[in-house]
Design a protein around this motif. Structure first.
Motif, PDB file in Angstrom:
ATOM      1  N   GLN A   3       0.835  -1.191   0.000  1.00 33.63           N
ATOM      2  CA  GLN A   3       0.000   0.000   0.000  1.00 33.63           C
ATOM      3  C   GLN A   3       0.875   1.248   0.000  1.00 33.63           C
ATOM      4  O   GLN A   3       1.985   1.247   0.528  1.00 33.63           O
ATOM      5  N   GLY A   4       0.357   2.294  -0.579  1.00 33.89           N
ATOM      6  CA  GLY A   4       1.070   3.553  -0.621  1.00 33.89           C
ATOM      7  C   GLY A   4       0.287   4.568  -1.434  1.00 33.89           C
ATOM      8  O   GLY A   4      -0.892   4.368  -1.745  1.00 33.89           O
ATOM      9  N   THR A   5       0.938   5.659  -1.798  1.00 35.08           N
ATOM     10  CA  THR A   5       0.309   6.708  -2.597  1.00 35.08           C
ATOM     11  C   THR A   5       0.710   6.548  -4.049  1.00 35.08           C
ATOM     12  O   THR A   5       1.897   6.513  -4.366  1.00 35.08           O
ATOM     13  N   LEU A   6      -0.284   6.417  -4.929  1.00 30.75           N
ATOM     14  CA  LEU A   6      -0.003   6.241  -6.347  1.00 30.75           C
ATOM     15  C   LEU A   6       0.485   7.561  -6.939  1.00 30.75           C
ATOM     16  O   LEU A   6      -0.178   8.590  -6.807  1.00 30.75           O
ATOM     17  N   ALA A  57      -4.620   8.851  -9.179  1.00 32.88           N
ATOM     18  CA  ALA A  57      -3.382   9.604  -8.980  1.00 32.88           C
ATOM     19  C   ALA A  57      -3.426  10.377  -7.675  1.00 32.88           C
ATOM     20  O   ALA A  57      -4.445  10.964  -7.307  1.00 32.88           O
ATOM     21  N   ASN A  58      -2.315  10.353  -6.929  1.00 27.99           N
ATOM     22  CA  ASN A  58      -2.168  11.062  -5.648  1.00 27.99           C
ATOM     23  C   ASN A  58      -3.128  10.534  -4.581  1.00 27.99           C
ATOM     24  O   ASN A  58      -3.453  11.259  -3.637  1.00 27.99           O
ATOM     25  N   ARG A  59      -3.574   9.302  -4.718  1.00 31.31           N
ATOM     26  CA  ARG A  59      -4.463   8.712  -3.717  1.00 31.31           C
ATOM     27  C   ARG A  59      -3.840   7.457  -3.122  1.00 31.31           C
ATOM     28  O   ARG A  59      -2.988   6.814  -3.733  1.00 31.31           O
ATOM     29  N   ARG A  60      -4.266   7.125  -1.907  1.00 33.15           N
ATOM     30  CA  ARG A  60      -3.802   5.899  -1.255  1.00 33.15           C
ATOM     31  C   ARG A  60      -4.438   4.697  -1.952  1.00 33.15           C
ATOM     32  O   ARG A  60      -5.649   4.633  -2.147  1.00 33.15           O
ATOM     33  N   VAL A  61      -3.593   3.746  -2.351  1.00 30.61           N
ATOM     34  CA  VAL A  61      -4.081   2.559  -3.046  1.00 30.61           C
ATOM     35  C   VAL A  61      -3.381   1.319  -2.500  1.00 30.61           C
ATOM     36  O   VAL A  61      -2.334   1.409  -1.842  1.00 30.61           O
ATOM     37  N   ALA A  62      -3.967   0.175  -2.777  1.00 31.41           N
ATOM     38  CA  ALA A  62      -3.348  -1.119  -2.495  1.00 31.41           C
ATOM     39  C   ALA A  62      -3.064  -1.794  -3.825  1.00 31.41           C
ATOM     40  O   ALA A  62      -3.930  -1.819  -4.719  1.00 31.41           O
ATOM     41  N   VAL A  63      -1.863  -2.321  -3.984  1.00 28.50           N
ATOM     42  CA  VAL A  63      -1.453  -3.009  -5.198  1.00 28.50           C
ATOM     43  C   VAL A  63      -1.207  -4.469  -4.855  1.00 28.50           C
ATOM     44  O   VAL A  63      -0.421  -4.785  -3.958  1.00 28.50           O
ATOM     45  N   SER A  64      -1.916  -5.349  -5.541  1.00 21.08           N
ATOM     46  CA  SER A  64      -1.707  -6.781  -5.356  1.00 21.08           C
ATOM     47  C   SER A  64      -1.087  -7.362  -6.609  1.00 21.08           C
ATOM     48  O   SER A  64      -1.310  -6.860  -7.719  1.00 21.08           O
ATOM     49  N   TYR A  65      -0.322  -8.437  -6.411  1.00 21.87           N
ATOM     50  CA  TYR A  65       0.417  -9.030  -7.518  1.00 21.87           C
ATOM     51  C   TYR A  65      -0.056 -10.451  -7.756  1.00 21.87           C
ATOM     52  O   TYR A  65      -0.500 -11.149  -6.837  1.00 21.87           O
ATOM     53  N   ASP A  66       0.055 -10.868  -9.009  1.00 26.74           N
ATOM     54  CA  ASP A  66      -0.253 -12.240  -9.387  1.00 26.74           C
ATOM     55  C   ASP A  66       0.977 -13.082  -9.085  1.00 26.74           C
ATOM     56  O   ASP A  66       1.918 -13.132  -9.877  1.00 26.74           O
ATOM     57  N   THR A  67       0.981 -13.695  -7.931  1.00 22.43           N
ATOM     58  CA  THR A  67       2.178 -14.420  -7.495  1.00 22.43           C
ATOM     59  C   THR A  67       2.499 -15.592  -8.397  1.00 22.43           C
ATOM     60  O   THR A  67       3.659 -15.915  -8.635  1.00 22.43           O
ATOM     61  N   ARG A  68       1.464 -16.249  -8.964  1.00 25.23           N
ATOM     62  CA  ARG A  68       1.728 -17.387  -9.848  1.00 25.23           C
ATOM     63  C   ARG A  68       2.443 -16.944 -11.106  1.00 25.23           C
ATOM     64  O   ARG A  68       3.412 -17.559 -11.545  1.00 25.23           O
ATOM     65  N   ALA A  69       1.969 -15.809 -11.689  1.00 25.60           N
ATOM     66  CA  ALA A  69       2.613 -15.318 -12.909  1.00 25.60           C
ATOM     67  C   ALA A  69       4.019 -14.825 -12.619  1.00 25.60           C
ATOM     68  O   ALA A  69       4.936 -15.008 -13.417  1.00 25.60           O
ATOM     69  N   THR A  70       4.183 -14.201 -11.449  1.00 23.04           N
ATOM     70  CA  THR A  70       5.501 -13.678 -11.100  1.00 23.04           C
ATOM     71  C   THR A  70       6.490 -14.805 -10.837  1.00 23.04           C
ATOM     72  O   THR A  70       7.639 -14.777 -11.277  1.00 23.04           O
ATOM     73  N   LEU A  71       6.027 -15.836 -10.125  1.00 26.57           N
ATOM     74  CA  LEU A  71       6.913 -16.949  -9.814  1.00 26.57           C
ATOM     75  C   LEU A  71       7.228 -17.783 -11.047  1.00 26.57           C
ATOM     76  O   LEU A  71       8.259 -18.441 -11.121  1.00 26.57           O
ATOM     77  N   ALA A  72       6.321 -17.760 -12.029  1.00 23.86           N
ATOM     78  CA  ALA A  72       6.542 -18.547 -13.237  1.00 23.86           C
ATOM     79  C   ALA A  72       7.740 -18.021 -14.015  1.00 23.86           C
ATOM     80  O   ALA A  72       8.402 -18.768 -14.732  1.00 23.86           O
ATOM     81  N   ALA A  73       7.999 -16.757 -13.869  1.00 24.57           N
ATOM     82  CA  ALA A  73       9.165 -16.166 -14.534  1.00 24.57           C
ATOM     83  C   ALA A  73      10.332 -16.156 -13.562  1.00 24.57           C
ATOM     84  O   ALA A  73      10.209 -15.725 -12.424  1.00 24.57           O
ATOM     85  N   SER A  74      11.447 -16.648 -13.991  1.00 19.57           N
ATOM     86  CA  SER A  74      12.621 -16.683 -13.141  1.00 19.57           C
ATOM     87  C   SER A  74      13.019 -15.291 -12.707  1.00 19.57           C
ATOM     88  O   SER A  74      12.986 -14.344 -13.497  1.00 19.57           O
ATOM     89  N   SER A  75      13.368 -15.140 -11.441  1.00 15.46           N
ATOM     90  CA  SER A  75      13.779 -13.819 -10.950  1.00 15.46           C
ATOM     91  C   SER A  75      14.999 -13.323 -11.699  1.00 15.46           C
ATOM     92  O   SER A  75      15.162 -12.124 -11.926  1.00 15.46           O
ATOM     93  N   THR A  93      -7.718   2.811  -1.272  1.00 18.47           N
ATOM     94  CA  THR A  93      -7.954   2.487   0.140  1.00 18.47           C
ATOM     95  C   THR A  93      -8.377   3.703   0.935  1.00 18.47           C
ATOM     96  O   THR A  93      -8.728   3.576   2.112  1.00 18.47           O
ATOM     97  N   ASP A  94      -8.338   4.888   0.317  1.00 18.08           N
ATOM     98  CA  ASP A  94      -8.782   6.076   1.030  1.00 18.08           C
ATOM     99  C   ASP A  94     -10.310   6.114   1.045  1.00 18.08           C
ATOM    100  O   ASP A  94     -10.984   5.349   0.360  1.00 18.08           O
ATOM    101  N   ARG A  95     -10.842   7.005   1.844  1.00 20.67           N
ATOM    102  CA  ARG A  95     -12.292   7.119   1.948  1.00 20.67           C
ATOM    103  C   ARG A  95     -12.825   7.771   0.679  1.00 20.67           C
ATOM    104  O   ARG A  95     -12.424   8.871   0.314  1.00 20.67           O
TER     105      ARG A  95
END
Length: 520
Positions: A3-6, A57-75, A93-95
């Motif tokens: 989470q953070g500010t986009l 833009a300039n708002r608090r957001v949560a970013v989730s990742y597709d762990t399966r797709a990320t893990l499928a590609a070698s780091s 995530t802001d009001r």
């Protein structure tokens, strides 16, 4: 999930000189989680994952990742290619205000937070340690915020219909940065790029003793030398008055702040407005002279002090930010079965009871963010900012690519710049959506706009749906002769109103539709 500010930052190069190719814009996106903690985001992935990325833009957001797709590609492979983890979703995530994330009648999600009230900006004028020139005095930048025609306070109040103002905005400087210009440039992927966050931090720190940053809505940074070939607009974070703060920010070199139009363009990015475009299909986004968020330079009015003045942004983006009263928006449903006739006033009309934005809805898609719509707005050559437009006409935009507005050009091929006749629907002109669900006709002109007629697809017996378009333009030196206008239903008794059905001949023949009158 993080989470953070986009943060979004758009790079805008200057207008290309004659005979030269227009440099391309650039968009950066990242998540700011605090001092020294940033996560870069792949823009294409972020657009798909957020739907309306610009509204966040300039708002608090949560970013989730597709762990399966990320893990499928070698780091190791990802690191070698510079690829970023696969984003699956970006959500605020802001009001949120009540209207946010609600499905509109046009089938699109309204994810933007309204921008209303006092939006106080502070201008900081900073000069590089190795450049002594001060192009403009402080009074020039202070007066830019004024409320007289041709000043930013007046402009933003006009285009927002009084919904926002720049009350309390002020200018400060010149301050000397601690480093020479070259120290603020870095090589990123083979090109020079200004280090915007560092420029913001150093400029704000130099001004901190003089400036009260409490309650600001944005910072306009003015520099006395070139940055990386572009002006920038969007947002950034730094410490202001002892508090780590994320806010709207613009970065302007001398060629940008010498003209109000490009400065307003960058401030538009600060408010969360993306670029607009035209429909020629090339890679140049700066070819729609109807919109300050595309081509800020062509067809602009001029002021002796502030150079080129900004035109208005398109009506749909103004409506997204909460500036257009709901009573001035008309939505024609995808399954519309009735012909509607109404007055469409120009967007420059500040007070009216008439429509100023028409949305032609198309069937909703499974992903509502990908639902395409068409909009109609009227433009008239009048006032401080719109007097040099290419003409008086109804302008059509196609909304796609997660909220980008493309002005529609009915010429084939489309013109390089949409200041041509094909981009203007004038009196007697007709057009239908490509799927033929809606047709549009401009019936007549009024003092402030046009009388417009919109209807559903029409069929004559078993023939195809009509193709309604402006009078055929003949590719020769002689002017084209417009087709005569048909009588309007309003001129006939209600009991004998007839509707016009037009049978389209094959498009390759380039012939006008054959029209008949049908009793209703």
């Amino acid at each position: 999930m993080v989470q953070g500010t986009l943060q979004l930052q758009w790079a805008d190069p200057p207008r290309a000189q004659p005979g030269r190719t227009q440099a391309q814009p650039h968009l950066d996106a990242w998540l700011d989680m605090g001092p020294g903690r940033r996560v870069a985001l792949d823009v294409a992935q972020a657009q798909r994952a957020a739907g309306d990325l610009y509204a966040l833009a300039n708002r608090r957001v949560a970013v989730s990742y597709d762990t399966r797709a990320t893990l499928a590609a070698s780091s190791k492979v990802m690191a070698a290619s510079g690829a970023l983890p696969v984003i699956s979703a970006i959500v605020p995530t802001d009001r949120l205000p009540q209207r946010a994330l609600a499905m509109g009648a046009d089938g699109r999600v309204m994810a933007s937070a309204p921008v209303l009230g006092a939006t106080r900006w502070v201008t900081l004028m900073c000069k590089f340690a190795d450049i002594a020139t001060e192009q403009k005095p402080r009074s020039f930048f202070q007066d830019q915020y004024g409320n007289a025609p041709g000043q930013l306070g007046h402009y933003w109040s006009e285009v927002s219909y009084g919904q926002i103002n720049l009350a309390g905005s002020s200018a400060h400087g010149w301050y000397t940065l601690p480093k020479p210009r070259a120290a603020y440039l870095a090589d990123v992927n083979g090109r020079q790029k200004a280090q915007l966050s560092e420029l913001f931090s150093d400029c704000a720190a130099a001004a901190d003793a003089d400036v009260d940053f409490a309650g600001i809505q944005g910072v306009n940074l003015m520099f006395n030398g070139e940055l990386d070939g572009s002006a920038w607009g969007g947002g950034a974070c730094t410490t202001l008055d002892g508090t780590y703060t994320c806010t709207r920010v613009t970065w302007s070199p001398p060629w940008s702040f010498a003209n109000l139009a490009p400065l307003a363009h960058e401030m538009g990015h600060g408010y969360g407005l993306p670029h607009s475009n035209n429909s020629d299909g090339d890679s140049d986004t700066y070819d729609n002279p109807w919109d300050v968020m595309s081509d800020a330079w062509r067809n602009a009015t001029t002021d002796a002090t502030y150079g080129l003045l900004p035109k208005h942004p398109n009506m749909y983006q103004r409506e997204r930010l909460g500036w257009l009263p709901a009573s001035r928006k008309r939505v024609v449903a995808a399954d519309n079965r009735e012909t509607q006739e109404f007055v469409l006033d120009a967007g420059s009309v500040l007070k009216t009871a008439n429509t100023q934005l028409v949305v032609l809805a198309l069937p909703a898609q499974p992903d509502p963010y990908k639902t395409v719509i068409y909009t109609l707005e009227a433009r008239r050559r009048t006032g401080t900012y719109e007097a040099n437009l290419a003409g008086d006409a109804v302008i059509i935009h196609r909304l796609e690519d997660y909220g980008i507005a493309y002005s529609v050009d009915r010429d084939t091929p489309a013109a390089n710049f949409s200041s041509n006749e094909g981009s203007m629907l004038k009196v007697g002109g007709r057009w239908n959506t490509p799927d033929e669900l809606h047709w549009v006709e401009v019936v007549s002109a009024t003092a402030q706009g046009f009388v417009v007629r919109v209807g559903p697809r029409q069929r004559s017996m078993s023939s195809p749906a009509p193709v309604l378009e402006r009078p055929t333009q003949v590719a020769s030196s002689s002017p084209a002769t417009p087709r005569p206008s048909a009588p309007t239903p309003a001129a006939r008794p209600q009991s004998s109103v007839r509707r016009r059905g037009c049978d389209a001949l094959p498009s390759l023949l380039r012939l006008a539709p054959v029209c008949v009158w049908l009793e209703r």
